[in-house]
Design a protein around this motif. Structure first.
Motif, PDB file in Angstrom:
ATOM      1  N   GLU A 124     -25.971  66.271  40.419  1.00 28.75           N
ATOM      2  CA  GLU A 124     -25.619  65.224  39.468  1.00 28.75           C
ATOM      3  C   GLU A 124     -25.836  63.855  40.118  1.00 28.75           C
ATOM      4  N   GLN A 125     -26.673  63.067  39.496  1.00 32.28           N
ATOM      5  CA  GLN A 125     -26.954  61.733  40.036  1.00 32.28           C
ATOM      6  C   GLN A 125     -25.835  60.778  39.646  1.00 32.28           C
ATOM      7  N   LYS A 126     -25.459  59.927  40.623  1.00 32.48           N
ATOM      8  CA  LYS A 126     -24.384  58.961  40.407  1.00 32.48           C
ATOM      9  C   LYS A 126     -24.905  57.558  40.646  1.00 32.48           C
ATOM     10  N   THR A 127     -24.182  56.583  40.159  1.00 33.78           N
ATOM     11  CA  THR A 127     -24.522  55.173  40.389  1.00 33.78           C
ATOM     12  C   THR A 127     -23.272  54.431  40.820  1.00 33.78           C
ATOM     13  N   HIS A 128     -23.467  53.370  41.590  1.00 28.20           N
ATOM     14  CA  HIS A 128     -22.373  52.472  41.964  1.00 28.20           C
ATOM     15  C   HIS A 128     -22.988  51.173  42.450  1.00 28.20           C
ATOM     16  N   GLU A 129     -22.185  50.151  42.606  1.00 28.95           N
ATOM     17  CA  GLU A 129     -22.675  48.860  43.080  1.00 28.95           C
ATOM     18  C   GLU A 129     -23.055  48.957  44.552  1.00 28.95           C
ATOM     19  N   GLY A 130     -24.028  48.169  44.971  1.00 31.29           N
ATOM     20  CA  GLY A 130     -24.358  48.050  46.384  1.00 31.29           C
ATOM     21  C   GLY A 130     -25.741  48.570  46.715  1.00 31.29           C
ATOM     22  N   TYR A 131     -25.974  48.761  48.028  1.00 33.20           N
ATOM     23  CA  TYR A 131     -27.228  49.284  48.555  1.00 33.20           C
ATOM     24  C   TYR A 131     -26.909  50.381  49.551  1.00 33.20           C
ATOM     25  N   GLY A 139     -33.687  67.548  60.712  1.00 27.36           N
ATOM     26  CA  GLY A 139     -33.729  68.360  59.502  1.00 27.36           C
ATOM     27  C   GLY A 139     -34.446  67.655  58.364  1.00 27.36           C
ATOM     28  N   ARG A 140     -34.194  68.156  57.161  1.00 29.18           N
ATOM     29  CA  ARG A 140     -34.791  67.587  55.949  1.00 29.18           C
ATOM     30  C   ARG A 140     -33.709  67.413  54.904  1.00 29.18           C
ATOM     31  N   LEU A 141     -33.922  66.470  54.007  1.00 35.25           N
ATOM     32  CA  LEU A 141     -32.940  66.170  52.975  1.00 35.25           C
ATOM     33  C   LEU A 141     -33.683  65.885  51.675  1.00 35.25           C
ATOM     34  N   ARG A 142     -33.137  66.375  50.576  1.00 38.54           N
ATOM     35  CA  ARG A 142     -33.720  66.102  49.258  1.00 38.54           C
ATOM     36  C   ARG A 142     -32.991  64.916  48.653  1.00 38.54           C
ATOM     37  N   LEU A 143     -33.743  63.979  48.122  1.00 36.27           N
ATOM     38  CA  LEU A 143     -33.194  62.806  47.441  1.00 36.27           C
ATOM     39  C   LEU A 143     -33.746  62.751  46.030  1.00 36.27           C
ATOM     40  N   LEU A 144     -32.851  62.781  45.066  1.00 38.13           N
ATOM     41  CA  LEU A 144     -33.216  62.475  43.681  1.00 38.13           C
ATOM     42  C   LEU A 144     -32.875  61.017  43.466  1.00 38.13           C
ATOM     43  N   ALA A 147     -35.914  59.198  38.261  1.00 39.79           N
ATOM     44  CA  ALA A 147     -36.767  60.300  37.835  1.00 39.79           C
ATOM     45  C   ALA A 147     -37.577  60.887  38.987  1.00 39.79           C
ATOM     46  N   ARG A 148     -37.465  60.311  40.179  1.00 35.90           N
ATOM     47  CA  ARG A 148     -38.288  60.762  41.312  1.00 35.90           C
ATOM     48  C   ARG A 148     -37.524  61.736  42.200  1.00 35.90           C
ATOM     49  N   ASP A 149     -38.276  62.623  42.846  1.00 35.73           N
ATOM     50  CA  ASP A 149     -37.711  63.670  43.704  1.00 35.73           C
ATOM     51  C   ASP A 149     -38.420  63.583  45.055  1.00 35.73           C
ATOM     52  N   PHE A 150     -37.662  63.332  46.131  1.00 36.92           N
ATOM     53  CA  PHE A 150     -38.239  63.143  47.463  1.00 36.92           C
ATOM     54  C   PHE A 150     -37.694  64.192  48.428  1.00 36.92           C
ATOM     55  N   VAL A 151     -38.523  64.590  49.403  1.00 40.12           N
ATOM     56  CA  VAL A 151     -38.064  65.362  50.550  1.00 40.12           C
ATOM     57  C   VAL A 151     -38.208  64.446  51.757  1.00 40.12           C
ATOM     58  N   LEU A 152     -37.080  64.119  52.390  1.00 42.18           N
ATOM     59  CA  LEU A 152     -37.070  63.229  53.548  1.00 42.18           C
ATOM     60  C   LEU A 152     -37.041  64.081  54.809  1.00 42.18           C
ATOM     61  N   SER A 153     -37.931  63.784  55.748  1.00 46.49           N
ATOM     62  CA  SER A 153     -38.021  64.534  57.001  1.00 46.49           C
ATOM     63  C   SER A 153     -37.500  63.701  58.158  1.00 46.49           C
ATOM     64  N   THR A 154     -37.339  64.342  59.320  1.00 49.43           N
ATOM     65  CA  THR A 154     -36.853  63.670  60.523  1.00 49.43           C
ATOM     66  C   THR A 154     -37.648  62.391  60.786  1.00 49.43           C
ATOM     67  N   GLY A 155     -36.929  61.299  60.998  1.00 48.11           N
ATOM     68  CA  GLY A 155     -37.562  60.017  61.309  1.00 48.11           C
ATOM     69  C   GLY A 155     -37.870  59.163  60.099  1.00 48.11           C
ATOM     70  N   ALA A 167     -28.881  61.212  44.065  1.00 48.42           N
ATOM     71  CA  ALA A 167     -28.124  62.355  44.584  1.00 48.42           C
ATOM     72  C   ALA A 167     -28.876  62.908  45.785  1.00 48.42           C
ATOM     73  N   PHE A 168     -28.111  63.476  46.738  1.00 48.22           N
ATOM     74  CA  PHE A 168     -28.670  64.093  47.944  1.00 48.22           C
ATOM     75  C   PHE A 168     -28.311  65.567  47.975  1.00 48.22           C
ATOM     76  N   GLY A 169     -29.199  66.373  48.547  1.00 44.30           N
ATOM     77  CA  GLY A 169     -28.913  67.782  48.750  1.00 44.30           C
ATOM     78  C   GLY A 169     -29.742  68.324  49.901  1.00 44.30           C
ATOM     79  N   ASN A 170     -29.323  69.490  50.415  1.00 40.35           N
ATOM     80  CA  ASN A 170     -30.067  70.130  51.500  1.00 40.35           C
ATOM     81  C   ASN A 170     -30.353  71.580  51.112  1.00 40.35           C
ATOM     82  N   PRO A 171     -31.484  71.808  50.416  1.00 38.23           N
ATOM     83  CA  PRO A 171     -31.829  73.175  50.030  1.00 38.23           C
ATOM     84  C   PRO A 171     -32.511  73.958  51.150  1.00 38.23           C
ATOM     85  N   PHE A 172     -32.592  73.380  52.324  1.00 40.86           N
ATOM     86  CA  PHE A 172     -33.379  73.952  53.412  1.00 40.86           C
ATOM     87  C   PHE A 172     -32.501  74.824  54.326  1.00 40.86           C
TER      88      PHE A 172
END
Length: 197
Positions: A124-131, A139-144, A147-155, A167-172
């Motif tokens: 579930e994607q959330k919103t709030h004020e700020g950055y 490791g790796r992390l999924r970022l929604l 509408a975009r879906d990213f896989v973030l890798s080490t570094g 939203a963040f998740g770790n399906p790995f």
């Protein structure tokens, strides 16, 4: 300078003379020898050691060099507080959070550990004020992000306005460790490094 600070400053300055004398005698140096090394007259050195002359930066710098000590050692500055952050980790929605800053409010830094295969269901994607600024340590992390879906890798680094649904998740199969900075409303972090090619 506030009047309340004057006694403390005077006490520090009064301690300089005995320190200078102790440094000179420990090294078996005469006033004349120190004078030849520093270019400070014998009479000025004598008055500094006896407390009859107020020490100045122009006098203390060459003396610190001559005695091969830090300037702080001549004026006996008070030690700084313990700079280490001793915060207890806590768990938030299955993610281990280690606070890296002491102050409340303002910019907050955390090390986060996402266990393997965590938050893999309906993200579930959330919103709030700020950055938010996030750096993947391992490791790796999924970022929604919207509408975009990213896989973030080490570094890899991301920075985004948190008013965008996210939203963040770790399906790995391995844990993911990240360093994250949360900025209050209107405060933005900037990456000052060359992007990875």
């Amino acid at each position: 300078m506030a009047k309340t600070d004057e006694p403390a400053v005077d006490a520090v300055l009064e301690s300089v003379g005995p320190r200078l004398r102790a440094l000179r005698t420990d090294r078996d140096l005469t006033l004349a020898a120190v004078s030849a090394t520093t270019g400070i007259s014998v009479s000025t050195l004598s008055r500094l050691e006896s407390g009859q002359r107020r020490p100045t930066l122009e006098l203390l710098l060459p003396l610190a060099r001559a005695y091969q000590v830090a300037l702080d050692d001549l004026v006996d500055t008070p030690p700084t507080g313990d700079p280490r952050v001793h915060q207890s980790p806590f768990e938030h929605e299955g993610v281990t959070m280690v606070p890296l800053t002491r102050q409340s409010g303002g910019l907050q830094a955390y090390k986060q550990t996402f266990p393997p295969r965590s938050r893999t269901g309906d993200m579930e994607q959330k919103t709030h004020e700020g950055y938010e600024w996030l750096y993947v340590l391992s490791g790796r992390l999924r970022l929604l992000l919207g509408a975009r879906d990213f896989v973030l890798s080490t570094g890899e680094v991301v920075e985004f306005d948190t008013r965008v649904p996210h939203a963040f998740g770790n399906p790995f199969p391995e844990p993911a460790e990240v360093l994250t900075l949360f900025g209050p409303q209107g405060e933005r972090m900037h990456v000052r490094a060359r992007p990875r090619s």
